[in-house]
Design a protein around this motif. Structure first.
Motif, PDB file in Angstrom:
ATOM      1  N   PHE A 178       0.759  -1.235  -0.113  1.00 33.50           N
ATOM      2  CA  PHE A 178      -0.094   0.125  -0.086  1.00 33.50           C
ATOM      3  C   PHE A 178       0.847   1.124  -0.046  1.00 33.50           C
ATOM      4  O   PHE A 178       0.545   2.143  -0.675  1.00 33.50           O
ATOM      5  N   VAL A 179       1.594   1.382   0.537  1.00 33.81           N
ATOM      6  CA  VAL A 179       2.772   2.450   1.020  1.00 33.81           C
ATOM      7  C   VAL A 179       3.631   2.687  -0.362  1.00 33.81           C
ATOM      8  O   VAL A 179       3.710   3.901  -0.822  1.00 33.81           O
ATOM      9  N   LEU A 180       4.081   1.692  -0.995  1.00 36.58           N
ATOM     10  CA  LEU A 180       4.640   1.473  -2.321  1.00 36.58           C
ATOM     11  C   LEU A 180       3.744   2.308  -3.252  1.00 36.58           C
ATOM     12  O   LEU A 180       3.918   3.027  -4.318  1.00 36.58           O
ATOM     13  N   ALA A 181       2.525   1.566  -3.514  1.00 29.80           N
ATOM     14  CA  ALA A 181       1.454   2.257  -4.558  1.00 29.80           C
ATOM     15  C   ALA A 181       1.303   3.755  -4.141  1.00 29.80           C
ATOM     16  O   ALA A 181       1.099   4.476  -5.270  1.00 29.80           O
ATOM     17  N   GLY A 182       1.144   3.979  -2.934  1.00 34.36           N
ATOM     18  CA  GLY A 182       0.791   5.593  -2.384  1.00 34.36           C
ATOM     19  C   GLY A 182       1.951   6.386  -3.018  1.00 34.36           C
ATOM     20  O   GLY A 182       1.565   7.441  -3.696  1.00 34.36           O
ATOM     21  N   LEU A 183       3.111   5.932  -2.795  1.00 36.49           N
ATOM     22  CA  LEU A 183       4.171   6.906  -3.079  1.00 36.49           C
ATOM     23  C   LEU A 183       4.122   6.964  -4.719  1.00 36.49           C
ATOM     24  O   LEU A 183       4.482   8.046  -5.256  1.00 36.49           O
ATOM     25  N   GLU A 192       1.442   6.787  -6.797  1.00 34.35           N
ATOM     26  CA  GLU A 192       0.195   7.373  -7.165  1.00 34.35           C
ATOM     27  C   GLU A 192       0.662   9.158  -6.886  1.00 34.35           C
ATOM     28  O   GLU A 192       0.357   9.925  -7.484  1.00 34.35           O
ATOM     29  N   ILE A 193       1.037   9.356  -5.688  1.00 37.69           N
ATOM     30  CA  ILE A 193       1.232  10.750  -5.303  1.00 37.69           C
ATOM     31  C   ILE A 193       2.392  11.227  -5.911  1.00 37.69           C
ATOM     32  O   ILE A 193       2.274  12.397  -6.400  1.00 37.69           O
ATOM     33  N   GLY A 194       3.451  10.560  -6.051  1.00 42.03           N
ATOM     34  CA  GLY A 194       4.755  10.998  -6.734  1.00 42.03           C
ATOM     35  C   GLY A 194       4.387  11.189  -8.201  1.00 42.03           C
ATOM     36  O   GLY A 194       4.832  12.398  -8.739  1.00 42.03           O
ATOM     37  N   GLY A 195       3.787  10.364  -8.788  1.00 45.15           N
ATOM     38  CA  GLY A 195       3.312  10.535 -10.356  1.00 45.15           C
ATOM     39  C   GLY A 195       2.657  11.666 -10.486  1.00 45.15           C
ATOM     40  O   GLY A 195       2.480  12.410 -11.408  1.00 45.15           O
ATOM     41  N   GLY A 196       1.373  11.780  -9.551  1.00 43.60           N
ATOM     42  CA  GLY A 196       0.623  12.883  -9.827  1.00 43.60           C
ATOM     43  C   GLY A 196       1.057  14.168  -9.381  1.00 43.60           C
ATOM     44  O   GLY A 196       0.749  15.275 -10.258  1.00 43.60           O
ATOM     45  N   TYR A 197       2.044  14.037  -8.565  1.00 46.76           N
ATOM     46  CA  TYR A 197       2.725  15.327  -8.190  1.00 46.76           C
ATOM     47  C   TYR A 197       3.566  15.794  -9.438  1.00 46.76           C
ATOM     48  O   TYR A 197       3.740  17.104  -9.716  1.00 46.76           O
ATOM     49  N   LEU A 198       4.420  15.033 -10.083  1.00 48.89           N
ATOM     50  CA  LEU A 198       5.301  15.270 -11.355  1.00 48.89           C
ATOM     51  C   LEU A 198       4.289  15.822 -12.626  1.00 48.89           C
ATOM     52  O   LEU A 198       4.709  16.772 -13.142  1.00 48.89           O
ATOM     53  N   ALA A 239       3.433  10.179 -15.676  1.00 45.07           N
ATOM     54  CA  ALA A 239       2.621   9.018 -16.421  1.00 45.07           C
ATOM     55  C   ALA A 239       3.195   7.710 -16.107  1.00 45.07           C
ATOM     56  O   ALA A 239       2.657   6.812 -15.658  1.00 45.07           O
ATOM     57  N   VAL A 240       4.353   7.423 -16.370  1.00 45.83           N
ATOM     58  CA  VAL A 240       5.043   6.254 -16.109  1.00 45.83           C
ATOM     59  C   VAL A 240       4.950   5.739 -14.784  1.00 45.83           C
ATOM     60  O   VAL A 240       4.488   4.387 -14.310  1.00 45.83           O
ATOM     61  N   ILE A 241       5.045   6.555 -13.642  1.00 46.40           N
ATOM     62  CA  ILE A 241       4.960   6.046 -12.308  1.00 46.40           C
ATOM     63  C   ILE A 241       3.626   5.908 -12.083  1.00 46.40           C
ATOM     64  O   ILE A 241       3.357   5.063 -11.247  1.00 46.40           O
ATOM     65  N   LEU A 242       2.520   6.543 -12.669  1.00 44.52           N
ATOM     66  CA  LEU A 242       1.142   6.279 -12.199  1.00 44.52           C
ATOM     67  C   LEU A 242       0.755   4.759 -12.956  1.00 44.52           C
ATOM     68  O   LEU A 242      -0.049   4.179 -12.286  1.00 44.52           O
ATOM     69  N   VAL A 243       1.440   4.420 -13.902  1.00 41.59           N
ATOM     70  CA  VAL A 243       1.121   3.246 -14.478  1.00 41.59           C
ATOM     71  C   VAL A 243       1.772   2.009 -13.390  1.00 41.59           C
ATOM     72  O   VAL A 243       1.106   1.315 -13.215  1.00 41.59           O
ATOM     73  N   ALA A 244       2.813   2.328 -12.883  1.00 43.38           N
ATOM     74  CA  ALA A 244       3.360   1.325 -11.988  1.00 43.38           C
ATOM     75  C   ALA A 244       2.646   1.336 -10.764  1.00 43.38           C
ATOM     76  O   ALA A 244       2.160   0.313 -10.283  1.00 43.38           O
ATOM     77  N   TYR A 245       2.100   2.291 -10.367  1.00 46.22           N
ATOM     78  CA  TYR A 245       0.869   2.561  -9.278  1.00 46.22           C
ATOM     79  C   TYR A 245      -0.050   1.176  -9.561  1.00 46.22           C
ATOM     80  O   TYR A 245      -0.699   0.319  -8.749  1.00 46.22           O
TER      81      TYR A 245
END
Length: 110
Positions: free
Chosen positions: A10-15, A17-23, A41-47
């Motif tokens: 959950f924490v990894l997914a949160g990082l 989503e939040i990190g990707g959205g922040y970028l 966008a790539v980080i959000l796909v990883a989420y």
């Protein structure tokens, strides 16, 4: 041990989503270069992929993730943006976390 693994996911997914959205936010709202949005966008796909690593069903995972996201978003805003959560932010995040822990970790008949 299973709960610790689940919380870590959950924490990894949160990082992600939040990190990707922040970028993406920085790219669109703060006029950062296009590659910020692309990496976001790539980080959000990883989420989206990381969330599938949970063993519970989709509904419970995403309901639980919502509460964890609330708390993580407040911590991110505090540590990255200098936003200071007030007592009502903390109370609300605590209520959300208690609720989602009941949703995902309560013992259920097999």
């Amino acid at each position: 041990m299973e709960i610790l693994k689940s919380l870590s996911i959950f924490v990894l997914a949160g990082l992600c989503e939040i990190g990707g959205g922040y970028l993406i936010w920085l790219w669109l709202k703060e006029e950062k270069p296009f590659w910020y949005g692309l990496i976001g966008a790539v980080i959000l796909v990883a989420y989206g992929v990381i969330a599938t690593w949970q063993s519970a069903n989709f509904g419970r995972v995403y309901a639980t993730y919502g509460g964890i996201f609330i708390a993580m978003a407040l911590v991110w805003a505090w540590k990255v943006d200098g936003f200071k959560p007030d007592k009502y932010d903390v109370i609300g995040a605590t209520v959300a976390l208690v609720g989602v822990c009941i949703i995902i970790y309560a013992p259920r008949p097999a």
